[in-house]
Enzyme design. Structure first.
Site, mmCIF file in Angstrom:
data_model
loop_
_atom_site.group_PDB
_atom_site.id
_atom_site.type_symbol
_atom_site.label_atom_id
_atom_site.label_comp_id
_atom_site.label_asym_id
_atom_site.label_seq_id
_atom_site.Cartn_x
_atom_site.Cartn_y
_atom_site.Cartn_z
ATOM 1 N N PRO A 2 0.790 -1.214 0.000
ATOM 2 C CA PRO A 2 0.000 0.000 0.000
ATOM 3 C C PRO A 2 0.825 1.268 0.000
ATOM 4 O O PRO A 2 1.768 1.402 0.755
ATOM 5 C CB PRO A 2 -0.729 -0.085 1.333
ATOM 6 N N GLU A 3 0.409 2.183 -0.801
ATOM 7 C CA GLU A 3 0.872 3.555 -0.668
ATOM 8 C C GLU A 3 -0.307 4.333 -0.103
ATOM 9 O O GLU A 3 -1.324 3.748 0.268
ATOM 10 C CB GLU A 3 1.331 4.092 -2.025
ATOM 11 N N HIS A 103 -2.255 -16.844 6.497
ATOM 12 C CA HIS A 103 -1.651 -15.540 6.800
ATOM 13 C C HIS A 103 -2.602 -14.572 7.501
ATOM 14 O O HIS A 103 -2.380 -13.366 7.497
ATOM 15 C CB HIS A 103 -1.064 -14.880 5.546
ATOM 16 N N ARG A 122 3.590 -11.535 3.657
ATOM 17 C CA ARG A 122 5.039 -11.314 3.767
ATOM 18 C C ARG A 122 5.474 -10.860 5.158
ATOM 19 O O ARG A 122 6.649 -10.758 5.431
ATOM 20 C CB ARG A 122 5.486 -10.309 2.699
#
Length: 289
Positions: A2-3, A103, A122
DNA sequence: GCTGTAACCTGTCGGC
DNA sequence: TGCCGACAGGTTACAG
């Protein structure tokens, strides 16, 4: 993932569910994210009411009714999703195991019946719990730069911020200590809009031609962020909105991930990919000078 | 202090 | 089909 536009999209999706709700239970299913969870994370959250959900740069900040704040960062691959709880008694956590996914690291059960799950393959994301009064001086925020969508970030302000740096303009745009919120995609896109080469040094925003470049770049940053937020962010590999809907802005990329394709401008050339600061930069070598 | 690089971790994709 | 390497939207530690 995300930005700023993606984080803001997540915030807008979560806020109606989180604000005003009480956290009834927290399950930390995997505590070893990039930054370890603070001690007694779940216990300190349970029973607390979420007063407000806001964003600073790429961080989400949930203000709690005890003067603390839950701080979350999505890293590269983090996401939240919202589900309604199963009827009481369906399982110990009112959250059927079959609905948990790989996850899923943290699950929040709220007083309004919502179950909010943080998923991060991640594990570059983080969650922290800090006193509100100490947020600004905390390690997460004390060195952050200005918000890129702030109206005050005009050409002169941008030039003043970045004009002394000798690194490439694209690298400087991604430096969170200068501007906090831009990342790899929107830095490339903003530079294309401003017709400025990402290989120019940040010092190109000062001196001869600098003010004009800085004004164009500030305009490019504001425009690309506003349009991306309106489109619900960009969904490439990981980003989805909290209801699972995908963002749409990836269909509007002018340069990002378009290596070898024709520039959208009539006076443009073929999009190139180069590596700057260890990351891919996309640009048109003809119309970006 | 500034700059560049490697590392963190997992999944995906392309080439062989 | 399977293996391997490159790469991915972020951040930080470290060396020079």
């Amino acid at each position: 993932m995300p930005e700023l536009p993606e984080v803001e999209t997540v915030r807008r999706g979560l806020a109606p569910v989180l604000e005003g709700a009480r956290i009834e239970a927290v399950e930390v299913r995997r505590p070893d994210l990039r930054v370890p969870f603070p001690p007694r994370f779940a216990a300190r959250l349970e029973g607390r009411k979420i007063v407000k959900l806001r964003r600073r740069a790429k961080f989400l900040i949930a203000e709690l009714d005890d003067g603390n704040a839950l701080v979350a960062h999505l890293g590269m691959s983090g996401s939240f999703r919202i589900a309604r709880a199963a009827p009481v008694g369906a399982d110990a956590f009112h959250h059927p195991r079959s609905r948990l996914e790989a996850h899923d690291h943290v699950v929040f059960r709220l007083s309004n019946g919502a179950v909010v799950t943080f998923n991060d393959p991640r594990r570059f994301g983080l969650m922290d719990l800090l006193p509100m009064a100490e947020l600004a001086e905390s390690r997460h925020f004390r060195r952050l730069g200005v918000e890129p969508d702030a109206k005050s970030l005009d050409g002169p302000a941008l030039a003043s911020l970045m004009g002394r740096r000798k690194v490439a303009l694209k690298v400087a745009l991604c430096d969170q200590h200068l501007i906090a919120g831009l990342g790899n995609i929107y830095a490339s896109e903003a530079l294309w809009r401003a017709r400025i080469s990402p290989r120019r040094a940040a010092t190109a925003l000062v001196g001869r031609g600098g003010p004009d470049r800085a004004a164009r770049l500030a305009k490019g940053i504001h425009e690309v962020l506003a349009e991306a937020i309106k489109a619900g962010g960009s969904s490439l590999r990981d980003h989805a909105q909290v209801d699972g809907e995908l963002g749409e802005f990836q269909h509007h990329f002018a340069v990002y991930d378009r290596e070898g394709e024709k520039c959208l401008r009539a006076d443009g050339g073929t999009i190139r990919r180069i590596v700057q600061g260890g990351r891919s930069t996309f640009f048109c070598p003809v119309c970006q000078r």
